[in-house]
Design an enzyme around this catalytic site. Structure first.
Site, short mmCIF file in Angstrom:
data_model
loop_
_atom_site.label_atom_id
_atom_site.label_comp_id
_atom_site.label_asym_id
_atom_site.label_seq_id
_atom_site.Cartn_x
_atom_site.Cartn_y
_atom_site.Cartn_z
N ASP A 150 -9.69 43.11 6.14
CA ASP A 150 -10.45 42.89 7.37
C ASP A 150 -10.73 44.17 8.14
OD1 ASP A 150 -11.71 41.14 9.36
OD2 ASP A 150 -10.18 42.01 10.64
N HIS A 177 -13.82 39.61 5.18
CA HIS A 177 -14.64 40.09 6.30
C HIS A 177 -16.04 40.28 5.71
CE1 HIS A 177 -15.47 42.96 9.80
NE2 HIS A 177 -16.43 43.27 8.94
N HIS A 230 -14.06 35.06 10.75
CA HIS A 230 -15.01 35.12 11.87
C HIS A 230 -16.48 34.93 11.52
CE1 HIS A 230 -15.12 39.14 10.27
NE2 HIS A 230 -14.05 39.56 10.91
N ASP A 303 -9.09 36.97 16.26
CA ASP A 303 -9.51 38.35 15.98
C ASP A 303 -9.15 39.25 17.16
OD1 ASP A 303 -10.49 40.59 14.71
OD2 ASP A 303 -12.59 40.00 14.79
#
Ligand SMILES: [Zn+2]
Length: 433
Positions: A150, A177, A230, A303
């Site tokens: 990430d 990611h 995310h 996050d």
């Protein structure tokens, strides 16, 4: 060991009932329980949820202890109602060996505020060249099950395929990611009419969606488990929805800020709103809310990305990406999802506790509020309101995008294995066995 009686709490927002916590477990649930020497906590009007679990936290230790440490990050987590956080691997040194993940795991235990489940790097040094020691990290005391580079995308399709194949041996998951690097070189904000108007290099939705599309197909091809970090665009939600309809073993997360904030905020040129992936359009926000409500998006993950002032209080292009978020997550979910009628408190327990624990293969967290279960509990007052003050945090960093904003709700108490880490809204001494 002190026991605690939570008087008139509302488990998952339901009818008031008493919960008795003793020796690390919930020993009794019922009306008008006898205190029997327990400390009584008045929980009238408070929603009781299982301790929250974050699948995506940056604790910055080792290496950037000026931004956050395991101790301060877990204190911030406790204040946000979390009892377990997954610490991302992009530290210095990178968490790509058994030694580093064990160190992070142990610091969490010693701190006593929130369990820390380290995430292992997929590739050595996050360089995207060769796989890290995934098996050794899985076999370590930290028992790593989530692997992620990430901050950087595992963009090489062959490496991503090998990682997906490798983690199957120990029921691990690769958390991607999703950011196609060539399409996002120098990117500063969401690509659209606004990025053109503001003169900032755009980060197009397709750079996220192309990687997610590729990865769900890879996961299907090798029969492995993929997690999408995310997710932030309407197209990403549609791809994950399609993948799930095909039976592909994919899970996805959305951050609180992508549920609430839009790229319009970038007009201020205030780098507090600079984050990766970037804040998107109102239509994307509507899509991720729908995706979370219908189960396409499995979880909310913070996050939490602490940065010191000097990395945020500068011109937009020079500023670091990221926002802190552990202490505001539950309030943002209340504002965007509960108060809008999109999620019940029962569903909030799913997206912020049960499912992240399941994805991370954490057995002692995300459990139901039931007799015999671990006493990881948060008491939350949904009727409270507060104005966010950046300095009012346990984090070492202040980069919250909600400064001055009035948010609903307040964490009143957090219990980790039956011991309060937060009581009456204040941190305690933590859990020291
Ligand atoms: Zn990321």
């Amino acid at each position: 060991m002190t026991s605690y009686l939570l008087r008139d709490a509302r488990p998952l927002g339901g009818d008031p009932v008493d919960l008795l916590l003793r020796d690390g477990v919930i020993v009794e649930i019922g009306p008008d329980l006898d205190a029997d020497g327990a400390v009584v906590v008045d929980a009238e009007g408070l929603v009781a949820l299982p301790g929250l679990v974050d699948l995506h936290t940056h604790l910055r230790e080792p290496g950037r202890e000026d931004a956050e440490t395991v101790l301060t990050g877990t204190q911030s987590a406790a204040r946000g109602g979390f009892t377990c956080v997954h610490a991302m691997a992009n530290t210095s040194p990178v968490a790509d060996t058994a030694g580093v993940v064990e160190q992070v795991w142990r610091l969490g235990r010693e701190g006593g505020f929130c369990d820390v489940q380290p995430v292992g790097a997929v590739t050595v040094g996050l360089k995207g060249e060769r796989l890290a020691e995934l098996g050794a990290m899985a076999d370590s005391a930290a028992g790593v099950r989530v692997f992620s580079d990430d901050g950087i995308c595992v963009s090489d399709a062959v490496l991503m395929r090998r990682a997906l194949e490798y983690v199957k041996a120990f029921d691990g998951v690769v958390a991607q990611h999703a950011q196609e690097p060539r399409l996002t070189e120098g990117a500063q904000m969401n690509e659209g009419a606004l990025s053109g108007e503001l003169g900032l290099v755009g980060w197009p939705a397709v750079a996220e969606e192309a990687i997610i599309a590729r990865d769900v197909l890879l996961a299907e091809h090798v029969g492995s488990r993929l997690h999408v970090c995310h997710l932030s665009t309407r197209g990403s939600v549609e791809i994950v929805r399609w993948a799930k309809s095909r039976g592909i073993d994919v899970t996805a997360e959305v951050t609180p800020h992508h549920l609430l904030l839009t790229d319009d905020l970038v007009r201020s040129y205030d780098p507090i709103y600079k984050v990766n992936p970037p804040l998107r359009t109102a239509d994307d926000v509507a899509a991720v809310r729908e995706g979370l409500a219908d189960g396409t998006i499995d979880i909310v993950a913070t996050d939490h990305a602490p940065h010191p002032m000097e990395d945020k209080e500068c011109e937009w292009s020079a500023a670091a990406f990221g926002m802190i978020g552990l202490e505001t997550a539950l309030s943002i979910v209340q504002e965007s999802m509960v108060d809008t009628g999109a999620l019940s408190w029962e569903q909030v327990a799913e997206v912020l506790s049960a499912r992240p624990a399941r994805i991370g293969r954490v057995r002692e967290h995300g459990r139901p509020l039931a007799v015999g279960e671990p006493a990881n509990v948060v008491l939350y007052d949904p009727a409270a309101t507060r104005t966010v003050v950046p300095g009012d945090t346990a984090s070492l960093s202040r980069n919250t995008p909600y400064a001055g904003r009035e948010l609903p709700g307040r964490v009143v108490a957090t219990f980790l294995r039956g011991v309060p880490t937060v009581l009456s809204g204040e941190l305690t001494e933590g859990v020291h066995a």
